[in-house]
Design an enzyme around this catalytic site. Structure first.
Site, PDB file in Angstrom:
ATOM      1  N   CYS A 114       0.846  -1.202   0.000  1.00  0.00           N
ATOM      2  CA  CYS A 114       0.000   0.000   0.000  1.00  0.00           C
ATOM      3  C   CYS A 114       0.881   1.252   0.000  1.00  0.00           C
ATOM      4  CB  CYS A 114      -0.970  -0.003   1.169  1.00  0.00           C
ATOM      5  SG  CYS A 114      -0.248  -0.414   2.767  1.00  0.00           S
ATOM      6  N   GLY A 115       1.979   1.195  -0.757  1.00  0.00           N
ATOM      7  CA  GLY A 115       2.847   2.363  -0.882  1.00  0.00           C
ATOM      8  C   GLY A 115       3.533   2.704   0.429  1.00  0.00           C
TER       9      GLY A 115
END
Length: 324
Positions: free
Chosen positions: A88-89
């Site tokens: 998720c980055g």
């Protein structure tokens, strides 16, 4: 220079990865929609409670409860929200960095033994334990299945500790969900409750889209005041501010302030969950775009190598016929 077989293998590998990232992007988009609906269902309660408290604050600014009394800070509790999974980055990395900065700042002033961590999410719990922090409980399941009842239990536990003097300050560290393309890293005081700053904070959210475009990222439009229509289709005033308070303002506020605390914790959880899915959706979309670009370059390289091999074979055939 790689052979045609190696390039073809890389193309197949990137194609497989692209299918995975594309599927994960669609799953994250669906989960983001459900998270936005959960926030939307919570907003009417938030709006009405905010309206009542603002009315009371305007009527009697000197009202005091145990939950909004400032006192010297000797012990601190940090409630930190993260995700249970990766991909998720920079979502989890940003949360952990802010937690470490906040912890270090309090550790220099109060000492490490004066700080407690309430981790809501597996990633922050694992990191906190690895760093040797004083971790209280395991609330990882709350991220996958947001639950009002468990949020109330946590808020009541923190409230009891604050009322008994076991902690003097509680802070929330989470991402505030503004839109699919914009999540704001937030460090907010949970206890003692500063009623004025809490009611004036940024409540803005774009819950209408899950497309992370520049337009969505720059979405800062204030929510318009909605007209209230009764059963007969007539426009009516939303609420009368002239409340009759019994038995007194302090008693009523002592009942409403815990409800505000429960709402603050539950809102932070919903914001964090929505931000996680939005961050994962953007990360998977970026990965898919990068895979498309890599496939374009590999196909171009494959075609060039194939053309070069064909040209080389033709030259060999022509050269052989000339020699004969």
């Amino acid at each position: 220079m790689p052979s045609l077989k190696e390039i073809k293998g890389r193309i197949a590998s990137v194609n497989s990865t692209r299918k995975i990232t594309s599927a994960m992007k669609m799953v994250a988009s669906s989960k983001l929609h459900h998270a936005q609906v959960a926030i939307q269902n919570m907003l009417p309660y938030e709006s009405l409670l905010e309206h009542i408290l603002k009315s009371f604050l305007a009527a009697e600014a000197e009202a005091q409860t145990v939950f909004d009394q400032e006192r010297p800070v000797k012990r601190v509790a940090l409630v930190v929200f993260s995700s249970n999974s990766s991909l998720c980055g920079g979502f989890n990395a940003n949360i952990i960095k802010l937690m470490q900065r906040t912890y270090d700042a309090y550790a220099q002033e109060l000492g490490k033994d004066a700080i407690e961590i309430y981790p809501i999410g597996r990633k922050v719990m694992e990191k906190a334990r690895k760093l040797g922090y004083d971790v209280k409980g395991d609330y990882a399941a709350l991220v996958d299945h947001p639950n009002v009842r468990e949020c109330i239990d946590i808020a009541m536990e923190l409230g009891e500790k604050f009322a008994n003097g076991e902690v003097d300050r509680v802070e929330l560290i989470y991402h505030h969900f503004k839109s699919a393309g914009s999540q704001v890293l937030t460090n907010k005081t949970f206890l003692p409750i500063d009623l004025e700053s809490e009611l004036d904070r940024d409540h803005e959210r774009d819950l209408t889209t899950n497309i992370a475009t520049k337009k969505a990222q720059d979405y800062l439009k204030r929510r318009r005041k909605k007209k209230v229509i009764n059963a007969q289709g007539e426009e009516v005033e939303p609420l009368n501010d002239n409340f009759i308070v019994e038995p007194d303002m302090n008693t009523v506020l002592s009942q409403l302030m815990p409800k505000l605390a429960h709402l603050m914790l539950y809102t932070a959880l919903l914001d964090s969950v929505a931000s996680e899915h939005a961050a994962r959706m953007v990360a998977m979309q970026t990965a898919t775009d990068n895979a498309d670009e890599l496939l374009r370059q590999l196909n171009l390289q494959y075609n060039k190598s194939r053309q070069q091999a064909i040209t080389s074979e033709l030259l060999d055939i022509v050269g052989g016929s000339v020699n004969n």
